[in-house]
Scaffold this active site. Structure first.
Site, mmCIF file in Angstrom:
data_model
loop_
_atom_site.group_PDB
_atom_site.id
_atom_site.type_symbol
_atom_site.label_atom_id
_atom_site.label_comp_id
_atom_site.label_asym_id
_atom_site.label_seq_id
_atom_site.Cartn_x
_atom_site.Cartn_y
_atom_site.Cartn_z
ATOM 1 N N ASP A 184 0.870 -1.162 0.000
ATOM 2 C CA ASP A 184 0.000 0.000 0.000
ATOM 3 C C ASP A 184 0.915 1.223 0.000
ATOM 4 O O ASP A 184 2.104 1.123 0.322
ATOM 5 C CB ASP A 184 -0.873 -0.037 1.260
ATOM 6 C CG ASP A 184 -1.698 1.214 1.442
ATOM 7 O OD1 ASP A 184 -2.395 1.616 0.491
ATOM 8 O OD2 ASP A 184 -1.635 1.798 2.532
ATOM 9 N N ASP A 236 -0.175 5.171 0.946
ATOM 10 C CA ASP A 236 -0.439 6.131 2.022
ATOM 11 C C ASP A 236 -0.623 5.420 3.359
ATOM 12 O O ASP A 236 -1.452 4.520 3.485
ATOM 13 C CB ASP A 236 -1.682 6.961 1.697
ATOM 14 C CG ASP A 236 -1.519 7.768 0.415
ATOM 15 O OD1 ASP A 236 -0.370 8.115 0.078
ATOM 16 O OD2 ASP A 236 -2.534 8.053 -0.240
#
Length: 190
Positions: free
Chosen positions: A7, A9
């Site tokens: 991922d 953020d």
């Protein structure tokens, strides 16, 4: 192929409730870029799977997103690291697409693009939806206690995690785990 799916953020960089909209707002988490570089140096390919609903909401455009990734790639290159590809969902939650995590569409796109089955591919993220999307695609889920999951550092991780989810302090601890595990000799078969 040794592949890791991350991922963005809250996992690689600081997250924001107001969205990360410019290169100036994109700030790497301590040790995250070094962790990616260490994985690269050990032969791992790193790919990002990221919801970017700020595009669908009109908060920033693709040029801004590309500028953010250019900054990330430049900072990684200075450490001898790289991200092989960034896959992102540009849709808002209301658009009902298959690529928005927790659905597995982004992961399926990654598997198709790289021509690899995703069964057992490590994926790390800071939210339940990251884990659910990866697990639905057959990946091995890892939760990092940064970003949205920093609140669980001194307690019990969130409910609803896929079975077998491994939990790490941050992306650096995740990289340590992956590198140590891959350095172990394979068990002898009888």
């Amino acid at each position: 192929m040794k592949l890791v799916i991350l991922d963005r953020d809250g996992t690689i960089n600081s997250d924001s409730d107001d969205f990360v909209k410019t290169p100036e707002e994109w700030l790497p988490l301590p040790g995250a870029l070094e962790a990616i570089a260490r994985l690269n140096h050990a032969g791992w390919h790193v790919v990002i799977a990221s919801n970017q609903s700020g595009l669908g909401r009109g908060l920033f455009d693709v040029a801004s997103l590309n500028a953010i990734h250019a900054k990330m790639n430049k900072m990684l290159a200075a450490l001898g690291g790289r991200v092989d590809a960034v896959f992102y969902c540009p849709h808002s939650p209301e658009e009902s697409c298959n690529c928005r995590k927790p659905l597995p569409g982004l992961f399926e796109q990654i598997g198709a693009r790289f021509g690899v089955p995703l069964k057992g591919v490590p994926t790390a993220g800071d939210s339940l939806r990251d884990l659910l999307a990866g697990a639905a695609a057959g990946c091995e889920p890892h939760l990092v206690l940064t970003g949205k999951s920093a609140q669980y550092r001194n307690g019990v991780p969130p409910e609803g995690m896929p079975p077998g989810t491994l939990v790490h302090r941050d992306l650096s601890a995740f990289a340590d785990f992956i590198l140590e595990r891959s350095a172990r000799p394979a068990p002898a078969s009888l």
